[in-house]
Design an enzyme around this catalytic site. Structure first.
Site, PDB file in Angstrom:
ATOM      1  N   ASP A   8       1.456  69.737  78.201  1.00 35.05           N
ATOM      2  CA  ASP A   8       1.007  70.245  76.911  1.00 35.05           C
ATOM      3  C   ASP A   8      -0.331  70.946  77.160  1.00 35.05           C
ATOM      4  O   ASP A   8      -0.952  70.767  78.214  1.00 35.05           O
ATOM      5  CB  ASP A   8       0.852  69.069  75.942  1.00 35.05           C
ATOM      6  CG  ASP A   8       0.251  69.478  74.613  1.00 35.05           C
ATOM      7  OD1 ASP A   8       0.755  70.438  74.000  1.00 35.05           O
ATOM      8  OD2 ASP A   8      -0.740  68.845  74.201  1.00 35.05           O
ATOM      9  N   ASP A  10      -3.188  72.045  74.263  1.00 31.78           N
ATOM     10  CA  ASP A  10      -4.301  71.624  73.411  1.00 31.78           C
ATOM     11  C   ASP A  10      -4.375  70.103  73.319  1.00 31.78           C
ATOM     12  O   ASP A  10      -3.395  69.444  72.966  1.00 31.78           O
ATOM     13  CB  ASP A  10      -4.141  72.212  72.008  1.00 31.78           C
ATOM     14  CG  ASP A  10      -4.061  73.723  72.032  1.00 31.78           C
ATOM     15  OD1 ASP A  10      -5.115  74.367  72.034  1.00 31.78           O
ATOM     16  OD2 ASP A  10      -2.932  74.254  72.074  1.00 31.78           O
ATOM     17  N   ASP A 169      -0.390  64.533  74.848  1.00 29.86           N
ATOM     18  CA  ASP A 169      -1.362  63.684  74.156  1.00 29.86           C
ATOM     19  C   ASP A 169      -0.889  63.165  72.807  1.00 29.86           C
ATOM     20  O   ASP A 169      -1.648  62.461  72.135  1.00 29.86           O
ATOM     21  CB  ASP A 169      -2.669  64.459  73.948  1.00 29.86           C
ATOM     22  CG  ASP A 169      -2.522  65.572  72.913  1.00 29.86           C
ATOM     23  OD1 ASP A 169      -1.616  66.414  73.070  1.00 29.86           O
ATOM     24  OD2 ASP A 169      -3.300  65.599  71.942  1.00 29.86           O
TER      25      ASP A 169
END
Length: 220
Positions: A8, A10, A169
């Site tokens: 991922d 951001d 995240d």
């Protein structure tokens, strides 16, 4: 086959929330709406530009009219393109990790719900593009949490799911990895909207120095 690691973006590799907030607040100011704090914006990101705008409008007054959202997205992206990485930073250990994985022959990719054009601009601004064999943004028709978003990234990397690990995240990342049928490592410093322990990832790390060992356990 070569190990494939898909990330991922951001909240995982970079902290982009300050620049997302700045662009979003410029748009909100134009519309006469209240400004959002950084913690508020961190709660809004992760699923692409449309959910970001819709959530920002819901958080600052009346919801946006359905026929107005596309125009608001374009104006937001215009502000963001003008200042893509003024305050964005790469998390500690990222560059060393990427260089180390590549030196070991691993194939690297990014699977993000951020719009593809904006993703490329930010990666270029941070000198990260060179590390990745494929980058698939939120324009993909079946984006995260749909597992095909990760699988399409692997296809463009010329890699196989059985050789892959995903790193993210948020619950969106964990769900996408589950749907793709690959193990997932969660980081504890991103934008998760729940305690990271509740993400139920296969491994949880607190620094990128720990990722190589986690990958070794998942793909021995």
């Amino acid at each position: 086959m070569a190990l494939a690691v898909v990330f991922d973006l951001d909240g995982t590799l970079i902290d982009s929330a300050p620049d997302v907030r700045a662009a979003l607040n410029r748009l909100l100011a134009e519309e006469g709406r209240p400004q959002l704090t950084l913690p508020q914006v961190q709660e809004l990101v992760g699923e692409g530009a449309r959910p970001l705008i819709e959530r920002a409008w819901a958080a600052t007054g009346e919801s946006a009219a359905a026929d107005a959202v596309s125009g608001l997205i374009e104006r937001y992206l215009g502000h963001y393109r003008a200042h893509p990485a003024d305050h964005t930073h790469i998390y500690d250990g990222v560059v060393a990790l990427l260089e180390g994985l590549r030196a070991q022959g691993a194939l690297l990719g990014i699977c993000t719900n951020k719009p593809s054009g904006m993703t490329g601009i930010v990666l270029d601004a941070l000198d990260l593009t060179r590390h990745f064999r494929a980058v698939v943004g939120g324009d993909h028709p079946r984006r995260k949490p749909d597992g095909d978003h990760i699988l399409e990234t692997l296809r463009r990397m010329d890699a196989k799911p059985e050789d892959a690990v995903y790193v993210g995240d948020s619950i969106t990342d964990v769900q996408a990895a589950r749907h793709a049928g690959i193990p997932v490592v969660a980081v504890d410093w991103g934008y998760a909207r729940m305690p990271v322990e509740k993400l139920r990832a296969d491994r949880l790390i607190s620094h990128f120095r720990d990722l190589t060992a986690a990958i070794g356990e998942l793909r021995p």
